[in-house]
Scaffold this motif. Structure first.
Motif, PDB file in Angstrom:
ATOM      1  N   GLN A  40       0.811  -1.221   0.000  1.00  0.00           N
ATOM      2  CA  GLN A  40       0.000   0.000   0.000  1.00  0.00           C
ATOM      3  C   GLN A  40       0.842   1.267   0.000  1.00  0.00           C
ATOM      4  O   GLN A  40       0.494   2.244  -0.651  1.00  0.00           O
ATOM      5  N   SER A  41       1.932   1.245   0.708  1.00  0.00           N
ATOM      6  CA  SER A  41       2.756   2.452   0.816  1.00  0.00           C
ATOM      7  C   SER A  41       3.844   2.506  -0.251  1.00  0.00           C
ATOM      8  O   SER A  41       4.617   3.465  -0.289  1.00  0.00           O
ATOM      9  N   ARG A  42       3.912   1.463  -1.085  1.00  0.00           N
ATOM     10  CA  ARG A  42       4.935   1.373  -2.130  1.00  0.00           C
ATOM     11  C   ARG A  42       6.343   1.571  -1.554  1.00  0.00           C
ATOM     12  O   ARG A  42       7.148   2.342  -2.048  1.00  0.00           O
ATOM     13  N   LEU A  69       9.643 -14.539  -4.008  1.00  0.00           N
ATOM     14  CA  LEU A  69       9.965 -13.128  -4.215  1.00  0.00           C
ATOM     15  C   LEU A  69      11.435 -12.951  -4.564  1.00  0.00           C
ATOM     16  O   LEU A  69      11.791 -12.134  -5.410  1.00  0.00           O
ATOM     17  N   GLU A  70      12.285 -13.718  -3.915  1.00  0.00           N
ATOM     18  CA  GLU A  70      13.723 -13.581  -4.122  1.00  0.00           C
ATOM     19  C   GLU A  70      14.180 -14.067  -5.486  1.00  0.00           C
ATOM     20  O   GLU A  70      15.259 -13.676  -5.950  1.00  0.00           O
ATOM     21  N   LYS A  71      13.379 -14.881  -6.161  1.00  0.00           N
ATOM     22  CA  LYS A  71      13.771 -15.384  -7.477  1.00  0.00           C
ATOM     23  C   LYS A  71      13.928 -14.252  -8.490  1.00  0.00           C
ATOM     24  O   LYS A  71      14.752 -14.348  -9.391  1.00  0.00           O
ATOM     25  N   ASP A  72      13.116 -13.226  -8.361  1.00  0.00           N
ATOM     26  CA  ASP A  72      13.219 -12.084  -9.269  1.00  0.00           C
ATOM     27  C   ASP A  72      13.213 -10.806  -8.439  1.00  0.00           C
ATOM     28  O   ASP A  72      12.369  -9.931  -8.586  1.00  0.00           O
ATOM     29  N   TRP A  73      14.180 -10.724  -7.548  1.00  0.00           N
ATOM     30  CA  TRP A  73      14.224  -9.685  -6.526  1.00  0.00           C
ATOM     31  C   TRP A  73      14.151  -8.274  -7.095  1.00  0.00           C
ATOM     32  O   TRP A  73      13.369  -7.445  -6.634  1.00  0.00           O
ATOM     33  N   ASP A  74      14.961  -7.991  -8.093  1.00  0.00           N
ATOM     34  CA  ASP A  74      15.006  -6.629  -8.633  1.00  0.00           C
ATOM     35  C   ASP A  74      13.655  -6.197  -9.185  1.00  0.00           C
ATOM     36  O   ASP A  74      13.210  -5.070  -8.956  1.00  0.00           O
ATOM     37  N   ALA A  75      12.976  -7.086  -9.907  1.00  0.00           N
ATOM     38  CA  ALA A  75      11.664  -6.747 -10.469  1.00  0.00           C
ATOM     39  C   ALA A  75      10.629  -6.545  -9.363  1.00  0.00           C
ATOM     40  O   ALA A  75       9.797  -5.640  -9.435  1.00  0.00           O
ATOM     41  N   VAL A  76      10.667  -7.366  -8.319  1.00  0.00           N
ATOM     42  CA  VAL A  76       9.715  -7.241  -7.215  1.00  0.00           C
ATOM     43  C   VAL A  76       9.908  -5.911  -6.491  1.00  0.00           C
ATOM     44  O   VAL A  76       8.948  -5.174  -6.248  1.00  0.00           O
ATOM     45  N   VAL A  77      11.142  -5.578  -6.171  1.00  0.00           N
ATOM     46  CA  VAL A  77      11.418  -4.314  -5.479  1.00  0.00           C
ATOM     47  C   VAL A  77      11.013  -3.136  -6.352  1.00  0.00           C
ATOM     48  O   VAL A  77      10.404  -2.177  -5.877  1.00  0.00           O
ATOM     49  N   GLN A  78      11.326  -3.214  -7.634  1.00  0.00           N
ATOM     50  CA  GLN A  78      10.959  -2.138  -8.552  1.00  0.00           C
ATOM     51  C   GLN A  78       9.432  -1.994  -8.620  1.00  0.00           C
ATOM     52  O   GLN A  78       8.899  -0.887  -8.610  1.00  0.00           O
ATOM     53  N   GLY A  79       8.722  -3.120  -8.684  1.00  0.00           N
ATOM     54  CA  GLY A  79       7.265  -3.088  -8.729  1.00  0.00           C
ATOM     55  C   GLY A  79       6.643  -2.542  -7.460  1.00  0.00           C
ATOM     56  O   GLY A  79       5.570  -1.936  -7.493  1.00  0.00           O
ATOM     57  N   LEU A  80       7.313  -2.748  -6.333  1.00  0.00           N
ATOM     58  CA  LEU A  80       6.791  -2.256  -5.055  1.00  0.00           C
ATOM     59  C   LEU A  80       7.265  -0.850  -4.729  1.00  0.00           C
ATOM     60  O   LEU A  80       6.867  -0.287  -3.708  1.00  0.00           O
TER      61      LEU A  80
END
Length: 131
Positions: A40-42, A69-80
């Protein structure tokens, strides 16, 4: 599935009673709420702390989720973290697939193309939550 603040009094009491009966569920609830807050807070920068905390807990399903989540960490962090998303594009793709399914076996590509272009010219499908 609702935010705890949006529960009615009776629902809140029942929810508290269920959590009191099961310590694992209470712990899981805390981690799920923490993840929801990150969503929610990105605030993807807090995700690493959340994953570290879930790994310390004795909740195997949560470990599986964290590993995913850790399998594609960079994409997950970027998406959040960023406000950019592909929601409108995905909506258009789903709408085209719906038209294609409706017309399956009934018409050829020219009619499908015409229907897709006509709905695009009219503004296309609108999701009730999208401005």
């Amino acid at each position: 599935m609702r935010h705890p603040e949006r529960l009615g009094d009776e629902e809140r009491e029942k929810f508290a009673a269920v959590l009191a009966l099961c310590p694992e569920l209470k712990a899981l609830h805390a981690y799920v709420r923490g993840f929801a807050e990150i969503l929610q807070s990105r605030s993807g920068q807090h995700l690493k702390d959340w994953v570290t905390a879930t790994r310390a807990a004795d909740l195997p399903r949560q470990h599986t989720f964290a590993a995913g989540l850790e399998k594609d960490w960079d994409a997950v962090v970027q998406g959040l973290t960023t406000s950019w998303n592909s929601g409108r594009v995905e909506g258009r793709v789903n709408h085209i697939k719906m038209i294609k399914r409706q017309m399956f076996g009934r018409a050829m590509l020219p009619l499908l193309r015409k229907r897709v272009l006509l709905t695009a010219a009219q503004g296309g499908p609108r999701h009730p939550l999208c401005p």
